[in-house]
Design a protein around this motif. Structure first.
Motif, PDB file in Angstrom:
ATOM      1  N   MET A  33       0.843  -1.196   0.000  1.00 33.40           N
ATOM      2  CA  MET A  33       0.000   0.000   0.000  1.00 33.40           C
ATOM      3  C   MET A  33       0.881   1.250   0.000  1.00 33.40           C
ATOM      4  O   MET A  33       1.862   1.323   0.727  1.00 33.40           O
ATOM      5  N   HIS A  34       0.539   2.214  -0.825  1.00 35.78           N
ATOM      6  CA  HIS A  34       1.330   3.436  -0.929  1.00 35.78           C
ATOM      7  C   HIS A  34       0.969   4.418   0.187  1.00 35.78           C
ATOM      8  O   HIS A  34      -0.207   4.587   0.520  1.00 35.78           O
ATOM      9  N   PRO A  35       1.974   5.105   0.732  1.00 31.29           N
ATOM     10  CA  PRO A  35       1.705   6.066   1.797  1.00 31.29           C
ATOM     11  C   PRO A  35       1.131   7.385   1.285  1.00 31.29           C
ATOM     12  O   PRO A  35       0.613   8.189   2.068  1.00 31.29           O
ATOM     13  N   HIS A  36       1.223   7.628  -0.005  1.00 26.76           N
ATOM     14  CA  HIS A  36       0.731   8.880  -0.581  1.00 26.76           C
ATOM     15  C   HIS A  36       0.472   8.655  -2.059  1.00 26.76           C
ATOM     16  O   HIS A  36       1.142   7.837  -2.711  1.00 26.76           O
ATOM     17  N   ILE A  37      -0.483   9.406  -2.625  1.00 25.93           N
ATOM     18  CA  ILE A  37      -0.838   9.227  -4.029  1.00 25.93           C
ATOM     19  C   ILE A  37       0.350   9.489  -4.947  1.00 25.93           C
ATOM     20  O   ILE A  37       0.470   8.884  -6.026  1.00 25.93           O
ATOM     21  N   ALA A  38       1.258  10.381  -4.545  1.00 27.83           N
ATOM     22  CA  ALA A  38       2.433  10.666  -5.377  1.00 27.83           C
ATOM     23  C   ALA A  38       3.261   9.412  -5.590  1.00 27.83           C
ATOM     24  O   ALA A  38       3.835   9.209  -6.673  1.00 27.83           O
ATOM     25  N   GLU A  39       3.362   8.562  -4.563  1.00 28.46           N
ATOM     26  CA  GLU A  39       4.139   7.332  -4.691  1.00 28.46           C
ATOM     27  C   GLU A  39       3.490   6.371  -5.679  1.00 28.46           C
ATOM     28  O   GLU A  39       4.176   5.620  -6.385  1.00 28.46           O
ATOM     29  N   ALA A  40       2.161   6.387  -5.738  1.00 31.80           N
ATOM     30  CA  ALA A  40       1.453   5.527  -6.688  1.00 31.80           C
ATOM     31  C   ALA A  40       1.563   6.070  -8.107  1.00 31.80           C
ATOM     32  O   ALA A  40       1.804   5.326  -9.065  1.00 31.80           O
ATOM     33  N   MET A  41       1.417   7.390  -8.241  1.00 32.00           N
ATOM     34  CA  MET A  41       1.437   8.003  -9.567  1.00 32.00           C
ATOM     35  C   MET A  41       2.807   7.942 -10.222  1.00 32.00           C
ATOM     36  O   MET A  41       2.913   7.946 -11.444  1.00 32.00           O
ATOM     37  N   LYS A  42       3.861   7.901  -9.411  1.00 30.86           N
ATOM     38  CA  LYS A  42       5.201   7.933 -10.003  1.00 30.86           C
ATOM     39  C   LYS A  42       5.558   6.626 -10.703  1.00 30.86           C
ATOM     40  O   LYS A  42       6.429   6.613 -11.566  1.00 30.86           O
ATOM     41  N   GLN A  43       4.880   5.529 -10.349  1.00 32.86           N
ATOM     42  CA  GLN A  43       5.255   4.228 -10.893  1.00 32.86           C
ATOM     43  C   GLN A  43       4.957   4.157 -12.389  1.00 32.86           C
ATOM     44  O   GLN A  43       3.816   4.293 -12.806  1.00 32.86           O
ATOM     45  N   PRO A  44       5.963   3.923 -13.225  1.00 31.66           N
ATOM     46  CA  PRO A  44       5.708   3.805 -14.663  1.00 31.66           C
ATOM     47  C   PRO A  44       5.241   2.404 -15.034  1.00 31.66           C
ATOM     48  O   PRO A  44       5.409   1.452 -14.267  1.00 31.66           O
ATOM     49  N   ASP A  45       4.661   2.310 -16.209  1.00 32.03           N
ATOM     50  CA  ASP A  45       4.262   1.018 -16.765  1.00 32.03           C
ATOM     51  C   ASP A  45       5.207   0.674 -17.903  1.00 32.03           C
ATOM     52  O   ASP A  45       5.477   1.498 -18.769  1.00 32.03           O
ATOM     53  N   LEU A  46       5.710  -0.542 -17.896  1.00 34.66           N
ATOM     54  CA  LEU A  46       6.516  -1.030 -19.014  1.00 34.66           C
ATOM     55  C   LEU A  46       5.601  -1.823 -19.935  1.00 34.66           C
ATOM     56  O   LEU A  46       5.042  -2.850 -19.540  1.00 34.66           O
ATOM     57  N   VAL A  47       5.419  -1.328 -21.154  1.00 30.18           N
ATOM     58  CA  VAL A  47       4.498  -1.954 -22.105  1.00 30.18           C
ATOM     59  C   VAL A  47       5.305  -2.492 -23.277  1.00 30.18           C
ATOM     60  O   VAL A  47       6.002  -1.734 -23.971  1.00 30.18           O
ATOM     61  N   ARG A  48       5.216  -3.791 -23.508  1.00 34.10           N
ATOM     62  CA  ARG A  48       5.936  -4.398 -24.623  1.00 34.10           C
ATOM     63  C   ARG A  48       5.115  -4.208 -25.898  1.00 34.10           C
ATOM     64  O   ARG A  48       4.091  -4.849 -26.110  1.00 34.10           O
ATOM     65  N   VAL A  49       5.556  -3.303 -26.749  1.00 31.12           N
ATOM     66  CA  VAL A  49       4.858  -2.986 -27.994  1.00 31.12           C
ATOM     67  C   VAL A  49       5.203  -4.006 -29.083  1.00 31.12           C
ATOM     68  O   VAL A  49       4.349  -4.415 -29.869  1.00 31.12           O
ATOM     69  N   GLN A  50       6.469  -4.399 -29.140  1.00 28.77           N
ATOM     70  CA  GLN A  50       6.976  -5.466 -30.000  1.00 28.77           C
ATOM     71  C   GLN A  50       7.986  -6.240 -29.164  1.00 28.77           C
ATOM     72  O   GLN A  50       8.410  -5.771 -28.106  1.00 28.77           O
ATOM     73  N   PRO A  51       8.395  -7.435 -29.595  1.00 33.08           N
ATOM     74  CA  PRO A  51       9.350  -8.194 -28.779  1.00 33.08           C
ATOM     75  C   PRO A  51      10.594  -7.397 -28.393  1.00 33.08           C
ATOM     76  O   PRO A  51      11.146  -7.594 -27.301  1.00 33.08           O
ATOM     77  N   ASP A  52      11.031  -6.496 -29.263  1.00 31.27           N
ATOM     78  CA  ASP A  52      12.238  -5.714 -28.973  1.00 31.27           C
ATOM     79  C   ASP A  52      11.940  -4.230 -28.762  1.00 31.27           C
ATOM     80  O   ASP A  52      12.849  -3.397 -28.754  1.00 31.27           O
ATOM     81  N   LEU A  53      10.660  -3.892 -28.590  1.00 33.81           N
ATOM     82  CA  LEU A  53      10.243  -2.489 -28.484  1.00 33.81           C
ATOM     83  C   LEU A  53       9.374  -2.300 -27.251  1.00 33.81           C
ATOM     84  O   LEU A  53       8.314  -2.931 -27.121  1.00 33.81           O
ATOM     85  N   VAL A  54       9.813  -1.425 -26.343  1.00 34.09           N
ATOM     86  CA  VAL A  54       9.158  -1.241 -25.054  1.00 34.09           C
ATOM     87  C   VAL A  54       8.824   0.238 -24.845  1.00 34.09           C
ATOM     88  O   VAL A  54       9.654   1.116 -25.129  1.00 34.09           O
ATOM     89  N   CYS A  55       7.626   0.491 -24.353  1.00 35.71           N
ATOM     90  CA  CYS A  55       7.227   1.840 -23.971  1.00 35.71           C
ATOM     91  C   CYS A  55       7.334   1.974 -22.456  1.00 35.71           C
ATOM     92  O   CYS A  55       6.763   1.180 -21.711  1.00 35.71           O
ATOM     93  N   LEU A  56       8.083   2.970 -22.014  1.00 36.65           N
ATOM     94  CA  LEU A  56       8.166   3.302 -20.594  1.00 36.65           C
ATOM     95  C   LEU A  56       7.160   4.415 -20.368  1.00 36.65           C
ATOM     96  O   LEU A  56       7.429   5.583 -20.628  1.00 36.65           O
ATOM     97  N   ARG A  57       5.964   4.036 -19.918  1.00 42.04           N
ATOM     98  CA  ARG A  57       4.834   4.958 -19.862  1.00 42.04           C
ATOM     99  C   ARG A  57       4.599   5.480 -18.449  1.00 42.04           C
ATOM    100  O   ARG A  57       4.427   4.716 -17.501  1.00 42.04           O
ATOM    101  N   PHE A  58       4.587   6.797 -18.314  1.00 43.10           N
ATOM    102  CA  PHE A  58       4.304   7.458 -17.046  1.00 43.10           C
ATOM    103  C   PHE A  58       2.946   8.143 -17.106  1.00 43.10           C
ATOM    104  O   PHE A  58       2.528   8.618 -18.167  1.00 43.10           O
TER     105      PHE A  58
END
Length: 335
Positions: A1-26
């Motif tokens: 559990m996050h102590p503050h919403i900022a800690e939750a919002m900062k976490q990026p998502d790693l999305v595999r667009v292609q086997p060798d192509l990744v989006c680091l999404r914030f």
């Protein structure tokens, strides 16, 4: 559990667009930077709870610093660009931020100079305020160490090409630095708008440029030019086309700098050897709906777009140019 919403919002998502192509999404990338910087200031005793932090912002950093101040019990004063929209302005007001927006300007340089000038005036009247100096203070690198660690653990072993808007230099610069410290072979590709002094395109204007956050009209000390292997200068039309295609092909709704980075990454990937390509999506597309996405009918087929390869900054031209930065830099300095 996050102590503050900022800690939750900062976490990026790693999305595999292609086997060798990744989006680091914030959701909003600079929360990582702001939280790391503020935590460092508190730990070092440079600021204490109840103090006021001040800085300039075109939008994303304003929200990030506001949430970091809320997280740690500090006051926040933002001198904002006219690009701070109503949605963000209302959030800042409710969070208790003191927000000043400079007068509309004809160009990015005047906008940034007005903001810096206003900060100087405020500090003269309020010497106890701490100026965060997101463009110049290396403490804004610290927060990205955790992101680099996650990348290193989750993407395949081997060489990496990192692509992202340069902006203040902290995100791409820090990620590259920490990944290299971890032993990764990292190539860094920076994305710039025309009109930015950071990599010498100030002599080529882009009247439609609304991606101020990835360029600069004044020198930023947090940009470590030697870290960058290639630079791509992308205009509004190309960034719009990249953003629309990113949403259409992957479902990722992200801002204009993300679209420019996606377009750039696809071109780099088609011409380089086997490696993992990671492009940064620094924020969502919500604040660009009226100014960009509503014009999606203007978007071009990105397969029909390609950059103009240059060897000198005198050769820069719309809509898209690219260069090996070490080669151009050497030529620029006559070596």
């Amino acid at each position: 559990m996050h102590p503050h919403i900022a800690e939750a919002m900062k976490q990026p998502d790693l999305v595999r667009v292609q086997p060798d192509l990744v989006c680091l999404r914030f959701e909003t990338m600079k929360i990582y930077s702001a939280l790391g910087a503020v935590r460092h200031l508190l730990d070092s005793g440079a600021v204490r709870p109840g103090d006021t932090l001040i800085d300039s912002s075109s939008g994303i950093y304003a929200q990030a610093l506001a949430l970091a101040c809320h997280r740690y019990g500090l006051h926040c004063h933002i001198v904002g660009s006219t690009t701070v929209d109503r949605t963000l302005r209302v959030q800042l007001e409710i969070l208790g931020v003191t927000l000043e927006q400079v007068e509309p300007s004809q160009n990015l340089r005047l906008d940034q100079e007005l903001r810096v000038r206003r900060i100087s005036e405020i500090l003269k009247d309020n010497p106890s305020y701490h100026w965060m100096r997101q463009y110049h203070d290396e403490i804004h690198y610290y927060g990205y160490r955790g992101v680099a660690g996650s990348l290193d653990r989750e993407i395949p072993a081997g060489a990496v090409t990192l692509v992202g808007g340069v902006g203040s230099g902290a995100s791409t610069g820090a990620l590259a630095t920490y990944l290299r410290e971890a032993g990764r072979d990292v190539s860094v590709v920076g994305v710039q708008p025309f009109g930015s002094v950071t990599f010498g395109s100030e002599h080529v204007s882009d009247p439609d440029m609304i991606i101020a956050g990835i360029g600069s009209a004044i020198a930023f000390r947090n940009v470590r030019h030697a870290l960058y292997d290639r630079i791509h200068w992308v205009n509004f039309e190309c960034a719009l086309s990249g953003s629309v295609e990113l949403l259409r092909s992957t479902g990722i709704f992200a801002g204009l700098s993300s679209g420019a980075a996606y377009l750039t990454t696809l071109w780099e990937r088609s011409r380089r050897g086997p490696r993992t390509y990671v492009f940064i999506a620094a924020d969502t597309g919500h604040r660009y709906v009226d100014s960009a996405f509503a014009q999606h009918h203007r978007a071009q087929d990105i397969d029909a777009l390609s950059p103009h390869e240059i060897t000198s900054l005198d050769e820069l031209r719309h809509p898209w140019s690219t260069a090996s930065w070490p080669d151009v830099s050497a030529s620029r300095h006559g070596s």
